[in-house]
Design an enzyme around this catalytic site. Structure first.
Site, short mmCIF file in Angstrom:
data_model
loop_
_atom_site.label_atom_id
_atom_site.label_comp_id
_atom_site.label_asym_id
_atom_site.label_seq_id
_atom_site.Cartn_x
_atom_site.Cartn_y
_atom_site.Cartn_z
N LYS A 170 7.18 -2.13 9.08
CA LYS A 170 5.97 -1.88 8.30
C LYS A 170 4.77 -2.56 8.95
O LYS A 170 4.89 -3.16 10.02
CB LYS A 170 6.18 -2.34 6.86
CG LYS A 170 7.30 -1.57 6.14
CD LYS A 170 7.55 -2.06 4.75
CE LYS A 170 6.44 -1.69 3.79
NZ LYS A 170 6.37 -0.24 3.52
N ASP A 219 2.36 6.61 5.59
CA ASP A 219 1.90 5.77 4.50
C ASP A 219 0.51 6.13 4.02
O ASP A 219 -0.46 6.12 4.79
CB ASP A 219 1.93 4.30 4.94
CG ASP A 219 1.58 3.36 3.81
OD1 ASP A 219 2.15 3.52 2.71
OD2 ASP A 219 0.75 2.45 4.02
#
Length: 282
Positions: A170, A219
């Site tokens: 991430k 995202d």
């Protein structure tokens, strides 16, 4: 009803710990004082709203732990979608045991059915698009296996069960590692087979794929950007839309062509289902 089994989950320990939390050292002082030891009650657990059912076998486990001779009859099955007013389970046992176990049993079924119901609403919203709904790790500590069971009852697929079953790189990993490619290179070098990489810009896609990403998490991208990203990936790896997904936006996201959509609110924000247990003299 058959015994509840779930990989990685001990129902006996869960039931024992939950009852111990509720009963403390003194036990159910109300039932002990008010209800004769030999008294029996029969009752029906029912739902006051339309729900997808989850957790009935665990409810039985609560009652059976306190009264091994209790008669529990499930009237519906976990995963079944039912209307308001539907009876879920009939119970006949020792009144003290039934009343002591009532709250723990209801809490469990209400929580899990709430998750399953919210999950089914999201699954229904993307029906026909080909996109698959995933849950996340946004779960109550200690309840992950149960909550992810409930999302399956609602029609979703489980994403990672924990930090151990796939790498998920991430933004913070990327920042510390020095870039998308550097982070993926290190995961590949570590011999990790499943490498999920979060990208929030189109220009991150090519380096992630070149380095060896096996799955891209797109995202907080709007539908137009998702369509562009899906086109660039061109089926080389699965794509997953994530971040800020709501019931009123999930259809447009699904129509972008992504493989998966992950929704944290399935477990993080699902309201408890309105389910009650009404007793009457047997």
């Amino acid at each position: 009803m058959t015994r509840f089994t779930l990989d990685g989950f001990d129902p006996d320990a869960f039931v024992a710990a939950t009852l111990a939390e509720d009963c403390g050292q003194a036990g159910d002082i109300t039932s002990a004082a008010v209800i004769p030891a030999e008294a029996r009650f029969a009752g029906v657990m029912d739902t006051r709203e339309a729900i997808v059912v989850a957790g009935l076998p665990l409810a039985e486990a609560f009652f059976r732990t306190l009264d091994p001779e209790v008669r529990c009859t499930a009237l519906v099955a976990d995963g079944e979608k039912v209307r308001a007013g539907t009876p879920l389970m009939r119970i006949d046992g020792l009144a003290r045991a039934m009343l002591t176990a009532e709250r723990s049993a209801l809490n469990t079924v209400q929580h899990l059915s709430g998750i399953a119901t919210l999950t089914r609403a999201h699954v229904d919203a993307i029906a026909g698009t080909g996109a698959i709904l995933l849950d996340t790790r946004k779960t109550i500590p200690g309840l992950r296996r149960l909550e992810k069971y409930a999302t399956r009852m609602g029609g979703a697929q489980n994403h990672r069960m924990g930090l151990w079953d796939a790498a998920m790189i991430k933004d913070n990993h990327v920042a510390v590692a020095g870039g998308v490619a550097a982070a993926v290179d290190r995961a590949v070098a570590a011999g990790i087979a499943r490498i999920i990489v979060e990208v929030d810009r189109i220009d991150q896609i090519a380096p992630a794929l070149a380095a060896g990403a096996t799955h891209l998490l797109l995202d907080n991208m709007p539908p137009a950007m998702l369509r562009e990203a899906v086109g660039i990936v061109d089926g080389r790896v699965p794509t997953e839309a994530s971040g800020g997904v709501r019931l009123d936006t999930i259809r447009a996201i699904a129509e972008s062509g992504v493989t998966y959509i992950s929704v944290g609110r399935l477990t993080q924000s699902a309201p408890a289902a309105d389910i009650g247990l009404d007793f009457a003299l047997a």
